[in-house]
Scaffold this motif. Structure first.
Motif, PDB file in Angstrom:
ATOM      1  N   PRO A   1       0.813  -1.211   0.000  1.00 26.93           N
ATOM      2  CA  PRO A   1       0.000   0.000   0.000  1.00 26.93           C
ATOM      3  C   PRO A   1       0.840   1.251   0.000  1.00 26.93           C
ATOM      4  N   GLY A   2       0.238   2.323  -0.458  1.00 34.80           N
ATOM      5  CA  GLY A   2       0.943   3.599  -0.499  1.00 34.80           C
ATOM      6  C   GLY A   2       1.274   4.140   0.879  1.00 34.80           C
ATOM      7  N   GLN A   3       0.474   3.782   1.884  1.00 34.85           N
ATOM      8  CA  GLN A   3       0.731   4.242   3.248  1.00 34.85           C
ATOM      9  C   GLN A   3       0.273   3.157   4.218  1.00 34.85           C
ATOM     10  N   ALA A   4       0.752   3.262   5.452  1.00 37.05           N
ATOM     11  CA  ALA A   4       0.415   2.261   6.456  1.00 37.05           C
ATOM     12  C   ALA A   4      -1.086   2.288   6.727  1.00 37.05           C
ATOM     13  N   ASN A   5      -1.671   1.084   7.014  1.00 41.46           N
ATOM     14  CA  ASN A   5      -3.088   0.989   7.368  1.00 41.46           C
ATOM     15  C   ASN A   5      -3.239  -0.018   8.503  1.00 41.46           C
ATOM     16  N   ALA A   6      -4.486  -0.301   8.791  1.00 44.79           N
ATOM     17  CA  ALA A   6      -4.741  -1.175   9.938  1.00 44.79           C
ATOM     18  C   ALA A   6      -4.224  -2.582   9.700  1.00 44.79           C
ATOM     19  N   GLU A   7      -4.183  -2.984   8.422  1.00 43.52           N
ATOM     20  CA  GLU A   7      -3.784  -4.365   8.130  1.00 43.52           C
ATOM     21  C   GLU A   7      -2.276  -4.519   7.955  1.00 43.52           C
ATOM     22  N   MET A   8      -1.624  -3.559   7.274  1.00 41.82           N
ATOM     23  CA  MET A   8      -0.186  -3.629   6.998  1.00 41.82           C
ATOM     24  C   MET A   8       0.524  -2.397   7.527  1.00 41.82           C
ATOM     25  N   GLN A   9       1.656  -2.649   8.178  1.00 41.41           N
ATOM     26  CA  GLN A   9       2.445  -1.574   8.734  1.00 41.41           C
ATOM     27  C   GLN A   9       3.543  -1.195   7.738  1.00 41.41           C
ATOM     28  N   ALA A  10       4.241  -0.117   8.059  1.00 40.95           N
ATOM     29  CA  ALA A  10       5.381   0.292   7.228  1.00 40.95           C
ATOM     30  C   ALA A  10       6.424  -0.832   7.210  1.00 40.95           C
ATOM     31  N   GLY A  11       6.999  -1.079   6.036  1.00 45.16           N
ATOM     32  CA  GLY A  11       7.997  -2.139   5.901  1.00 45.16           C
ATOM     33  C   GLY A  11       7.403  -3.507   5.664  1.00 45.16           C
ATOM     34  N   GLU A  12       6.102  -3.574   5.402  1.00 41.40           N
ATOM     35  CA  GLU A  12       5.455  -4.847   5.119  1.00 41.40           C
ATOM     36  C   GLU A  12       4.843  -4.822   3.716  1.00 41.40           C
ATOM     37  N   ARG A  13       4.597  -6.037   3.189  1.00 37.91           N
ATOM     38  CA  ARG A  13       3.935  -6.152   1.892  1.00 37.91           C
ATOM     39  C   ARG A  13       3.163  -7.473   1.849  1.00 37.91           C
ATOM     40  N   SER A  14       2.245  -7.527   0.899  1.00 37.26           N
ATOM     41  CA  SER A  14       1.446  -8.738   0.725  1.00 37.26           C
ATOM     42  C   SER A  14       1.970  -9.522  -0.472  1.00 37.26           C
ATOM     43  N   MET A  15       2.135 -10.857  -0.271  1.00 38.77           N
ATOM     44  CA  MET A  15       2.584 -11.739  -1.349  1.00 38.77           C
ATOM     45  C   MET A  15       1.548 -12.846  -1.508  1.00 38.77           C
ATOM     46  N   ALA A  16       0.957 -12.935  -2.713  1.00 37.44           N
ATOM     47  CA  ALA A  16      -0.079 -13.922  -2.998  1.00 37.44           C
ATOM     48  C   ALA A  16       0.516 -15.092  -3.771  1.00 37.44           C
ATOM     49  N   VAL A  17       0.204 -16.310  -3.298  1.00 30.35           N
ATOM     50  CA  VAL A  17       0.765 -17.528  -3.892  1.00 30.35           C
ATOM     51  C   VAL A  17      -0.380 -18.465  -4.254  1.00 30.35           C
ATOM     52  N   ARG A  18      -0.277 -19.057  -5.425  1.00 19.66           N
ATOM     53  CA  ARG A  18      -1.256 -20.063  -5.862  1.00 19.66           C
ATOM     54  C   ARG A  18      -0.658 -21.446  -5.636  1.00 19.66           C
ATOM     55  N   LEU A  19      -1.355 -22.249  -4.826  1.00 17.43           N
ATOM     56  CA  LEU A  19      -0.932 -23.612  -4.522  1.00 17.43           C
ATOM     57  C   LEU A  19      -1.715 -24.597  -5.376  1.00 17.43           C
ATOM     58  N   GLU A  20      -0.999 -25.549  -5.958  1.00 14.66           N
ATOM     59  CA  GLU A  20      -1.640 -26.640  -6.675  1.00 14.66           C
ATOM     60  C   GLU A  20      -1.462 -27.909  -5.849  1.00 14.66           C
ATOM     61  N   LEU A  21      -2.582 -28.508  -5.399  1.00 12.25           N
ATOM     62  CA  LEU A  21      -2.562 -29.686  -4.549  1.00 12.25           C
ATOM     63  C   LEU A  21      -3.069 -30.882  -5.342  1.00 12.25           C
ATOM     64  N   LEU A  22      -2.390 -32.040  -5.127  1.00 18.48           N
ATOM     65  CA  LEU A  22      -2.755 -33.248  -5.870  1.00 18.48           C
ATOM     66  C   LEU A  22      -2.322 -34.478  -5.097  1.00 18.48           C
ATOM     67  N   ASP A  23      -3.211 -35.462  -5.027  1.00 18.64           N
ATOM     68  CA  ASP A  23      -2.876 -36.786  -4.520  1.00 18.64           C
ATOM     69  C   ASP A  23      -3.077 -37.753  -5.681  1.00 18.64           C
ATOM     70  N   GLU A  24      -1.995 -38.415  -6.072  1.00 19.17           N
ATOM     71  CA  GLU A  24      -2.045 -39.285  -7.250  1.00 19.17           C
ATOM     72  C   GLU A  24      -2.956 -40.498  -7.044  1.00 19.17           C
ATOM     73  N   GLU A  25      -3.240 -40.860  -5.771  1.00 18.47           N
ATOM     74  CA  GLU A  25      -3.970 -42.104  -5.517  1.00 18.47           C
ATOM     75  C   GLU A  25      -5.459 -41.891  -5.246  1.00 18.47           C
ATOM     76  N   THR A  26      -5.791 -40.867  -4.465  1.00 22.32           N
ATOM     77  CA  THR A  26      -7.187 -40.669  -4.090  1.00 22.32           C
ATOM     78  C   THR A  26      -7.613 -39.229  -4.312  1.00 22.32           C
ATOM     79  N   THR A  27      -8.930 -39.050  -4.320  1.00 23.41           N
ATOM     80  CA  THR A  27      -9.469 -37.708  -4.480  1.00 23.41           C
ATOM     81  C   THR A  27      -9.309 -36.936  -3.174  1.00 23.41           C
ATOM     82  N   LEU A  28      -8.868 -35.667  -3.315  1.00 22.31           N
ATOM     83  CA  LEU A  28      -8.655 -34.839  -2.130  1.00 22.31           C
ATOM     84  C   LEU A  28      -9.998 -34.447  -1.527  1.00 22.31           C
ATOM     85  N   THR A  29     -10.039 -34.475  -0.211  1.00 25.07           N
ATOM     86  CA  THR A  29     -11.223 -34.013   0.511  1.00 25.07           C
ATOM     87  C   THR A  29     -10.967 -32.616   1.030  1.00 25.07           C
ATOM     88  N   ASP A  30     -12.043 -31.910   1.352  1.00 23.56           N
ATOM     89  CA  ASP A  30     -11.900 -30.545   1.882  1.00 23.56           C
ATOM     90  C   ASP A  30     -11.077 -30.542   3.166  1.00 23.56           C
TER      91      ASP A  30
END
Length: 804
Positions: free
Chosen positions: A751-780
């Motif tokens: 963000p351009g300035q500090a807010n309630a969620e992120m302070q100065a010197g912080e940033r948000s990094m978004a990652v996409r995870l791909e999950l797979l089990d070769e043997e069975t179907t994944l449950t929630d």
């Protein structure tokens, strides 16, 4: 090497004409580069004596000479030469004689003439008119005892041929007339006139103190004092003639004698003015900062890599190359010291080129000169000095430190026959070695040869095989077509070819460049951080004086070269060798002791990131463009980039390149300091990698088509700015239980300035995870457990928290 045929035949005179002799030498490995007659064709010129020389009545610069040419009556000759005088003997072209052809190629015929009213019955000749030299200062004066009326070609031995040999470096034993004659005798079987070195009578007991301090420079040093020489004596005409036909002009009697013996037996020597030597001589390596004025007038700066002969006050001679001016002989010299030594070839090689000149002595010593006959050759030099200049010889002083070890070399007859390609018997090989003067011991199907002192080139079995076929004759080889099985060699799939790498780089828009391995010391100091590069003994140019330890300097120079020619965009690469000091490297056929020579690949990109086009604006190439090039070269292998510092690169825009955890090179933008120092309009981006790492490949492994459906989950975590992409991904990979197939960063938000969620010197990094089990179907439930485990690891190791 140049010499007259007559001198060669005085040692060995085979029953061959000139052309046959030249063909024999060439076919035995001693290539005859040129055959040239000593004098062009002419006839009718005889030796004549001028009886009188009177002033011409009608011309100030002409004389009327009365000449005795051996006829019934003297001849009247009008001559304009300034040295025409009574009592000298000169060449006379009689009426009907033909002088050498002129520029038009036609011979000039002499007839009866009249000059300013006075008849002339012939012409007195200069050396230039006979095409013997360019001297046109006067008549060619002959010896006082020259037979009057004798044909000048016979008197001056002009029916001779000059041989010019183009010798390879291994034929040091043929760098003399006697050495070539020894080869001719072996090749033809004609007898060789072996010289006898009769010791000169010793008339006094004076010796000059000599100390050898460097056994790795000088293996043997011989010398003697000769007193009472007359340096104003005249060099005999026969010696002057032979020296001239070897391409050496006459200087003075002592110098001529030294040169004569060098051409005769291949022994360079030096004659000092004894009275100019202080106390004694010391043979040693030079000291840094010492200077020496040479005989050629040049003053050179010396260092520890150069051997010298010095007295108690100063350096007097450059060992094995050239004497010094301070102890040079002159017309005032009365006492001399004659020196002949064995200098180790490695101690002399390259030293002449270091000082930008070459000498006949250095040319011979760096290839190897026979160490066994220093005393005999001094006896020969001494005898010539006494015969020509007079004097009294002192006792011989001969010191030996260490001489080359002649290791026996074994020839397998069957192996020799296989290499040569024709049947061969042991008796034939033994005969060859006998004719060459090589000592040998016969075994069962073998001959073990101990090389003589004059053969530095016999070291391995193939050298003996070459000697056998040289003497037997290459023309005797049978005409057989080569037979060889055609077997395809399969390259390992785990290693790419260098050619494939060139294609890959070219496909990324890079052009290959090839540069010298020797570079400027400045490049090594500034761009490689190397304060002690490997120095060159004989650089081809003064600036290119060190061996490179990095390819970066060469590429920066290529960029500068292109920019001076207004290149708008430069992308180049080089695959080459670098030279690193490494005490663990030992001497071998493919290595130099103490020097490691790995191969590297480096590239440079400068200017626009892409070719100009209408759909986007031009922008300068940056770190990430070149990083992308690297990743494409290594795909599907994964590289890691870790921020690092390098002497040539920008401290905030450079990184170490890691492959499977091992550092293989660097990539980054050129340091601003060097961008200014090398006058570049903007900074290029470079990389340099170890070639073996680049060429190594990971073989693909087959996998079946996945039977289960993968699940995607996006998480956004808040972390400190110091957390890197690699740290984030490696933490995720280490925390999961085998279900996370891949993790990719797809967004970074600050963000351009500090807010309630992120302070100065912080940033948000978004990652996409791909999950797979070769043997069975994944449950929630399993999915949520895996995501929770990843978040917990991120929080524990990186202080990350889930963004709301």
């Amino acid at each position: 090497m140049q010499f007259p045929e007559s001198w060669l035949r005085s040692f060995c005179n085979p029953a061959l004409n000139t052309q046959e002799l030249a063909e024999l030498l060439t076919m035995s490995g001693l290539e005859v580069e040129e055959l040239r007659p000593v004098a062009p064709p002419f006839h009718g010129i005889v030796v004549a004596e001028i009886l009188s020389a009177e002033q011409h009545p009608n011309a100030d610069k002409l004389r009327v000479c009365t000449v005795n040419a051996g006829g019934a009556e003297p001849l009247q000759i009008v001559c304009g030469a300034p040295n025409a005088r009574a009592g000298i003997r000169v060449p006379l072209a009689t009426i009907g004689a033909e002088l050498p052809p002129g520029e038009d190629g036609k011979p000039f015929q002499i007839g009866k003439g009249k000059l300013r009213g006075v008849e002339s019955f012939g012409m007195l000749c200069s050396a230039r008119e006979l095409k013997l030299s360019e001297d046109h200062g006067g008549l060619l004066e002959l010896a006082a005892d020259a037979p009057i009326g004798q044909n000048i070609r016979e008197h001056l031995k002009l029916d001779d041929t000059l041989f010019t040999l183009k010798l390879t470096p291994n034929l040091a034993h043929c760098l003399s007339v006697y050495g070539v004659a020894r080869e001719v005798s072996a090749l033809t079987g004609s007898p060789l006139l072996k010289p006898e070195f009769t010791p000169v009578a010793v008339k006094h007991d004076a010796k000059l103190p000599v100390r050898i301090e460097a056994a790795d420079l000088c293996g043997r040093f011989s010398g003697r004092i000769v007193r009472g020489v007359n340096t104003k004596a005249q060099t005999p005409a026969w010696m002057v003639e032979r020296l001239a036909r070897c391409g050496q002009r006459s200087v003075s009697p002592l110098v001529d004698i030294s040169n004569y013996v060098m051409f005769e037996f291949g022994r360079p020597s030096h004659i000092f003015d004894l009275d100019k030597i202080h106390d004694g001589l010391t043979v040693r390596w030079a000291k840094q900062g010492e200077a020496l004025k040479l005989l050629n007038g040049n003053t050179i700066e010396l260092d520890e890599t150069v051997g010298v002969i010095a007295d108690s006050k100063q350096v007097e001679s450059l060992a094995g190359i050239m004497g010094g001016d301070a102890t040079a002989v002159s017309d005032d010299t009365r006492n001399v010291y004659v020196e002949a030594a064995f200098w180790w070839p490695k101690a002399v090689a390259g030293r002449s080129r270091k000082f930008n000149f070459s000498t006949d002595a250095g040319h011979r010593f760096e290839r190897g000169v026979d160490p066994a006959q220093t005393v005999e050759h001094i006896e020969r030099i001494t005898q010539l000095i006494v015969d020509i200049c007079g004097g009294e010889a002192g006792p011989m002083d001969d010191q030996t430190t260490q001489l080359p070890a002649r290791k026996p070399v074994t020839l397998r007859v069957a192996r020799a026959a296989k290499i040569i390609g024709m049947p061969l018997t042991q008796a034939q090989c033994a005969t060859v070695f006998q004719r060459l003067g090589l000592d040998y011991v016969e075994g069962e199907g073998t001959l073990t040869v101990t090389p003589p002192s004059w053969r530095f080139d016999i070291q391995i079995e193939e050298d003996l095989v070459e000697e056998v076929i040289r003497v037997l004759g290459y023309p005797n080889l049978p005409d057989t077509p080569p037979l060889a099985p055609v077997v395809g060699k399969v390259r390992s799939e785990s290693r790419a070819s260098v050619h494939a790498l060139r294609h890959a780089l070219a496909g990324r828009d890079y052009f290959e460049t090839i540069n010298f391995s020797f570079v400027e010391a400045r490049w090594e100091q500034e761009l490689a951080g190397n304060a002690n590069p490997i120095q060159l003994l004989n650089p081809i140019a003064a600036p290119l004086a060190v061996m490179r330890t990095s390819l970066i300097g060469s590429l920066v120079q290529v960029l500068r070269y292109n920019l001076t020619r207004k290149a708008p965009r430069v992308r180049v690469f080089e695959i080459g060798r670098v030279f690193l000091r490494d005490a663990s490297i030992v001497e071998s056929d493919s290595s130099i002791a103490g020097v490691r020579q790995p191969m590297r690949v480096a590239a440079l990109a400068w200017g626009a990131a892409d070719q100009s086009q209408w759909s986007q604006r031009d922008r300068l190439v940056d770190f990430f463009d070149v990083k992308g090039d690297l990743e494409s070269l290594f795909a599907p292998r994964q590289l890691q980039f870790v921020a690092a510092e390098h002497p040539a690169l920008h401290p905030g825009r450079s990184a170490r390149v890691l492959l499977d955890g091992q550092e293989i090179g660097v990539v980054g933008e050129l340091h601003p300091k060097w961008r200014q120092g090398y006058e570049l309009p903007s900074a290029p981006v470079l990389f340099e990698l170890d070639l073996d790492a680049v060429l190594s490949l990971t073989l693909p492994k087959g996998q079946g088509v996945q039977r289960q459906q993968s699940v995607l989950r996006d998480i956004a975590v808040i972390v400190g700015e110091q957390v890197t992409h690699d740290a984030l991904i490696s933490t995720i990979q280490g925390a999961q239980d085998g279900l996370v197939r891949s993790a990719k960063l797809f967004d970074v938000f600050k963000p351009g300035q500090a807010n309630a969620e992120m302070q100065a010197g912080e940033r948000s990094m978004a990652v996409r995870l791909e999950l797979l089990d070769e043997e069975t179907t994944l449950t929630d439930e399993r999915i949520e457990q895996t995501v929770a485990r990843v978040l917990a690891a991120l929080g524990e190791k990186l202080g990350a928290r889930l963004r709301g």
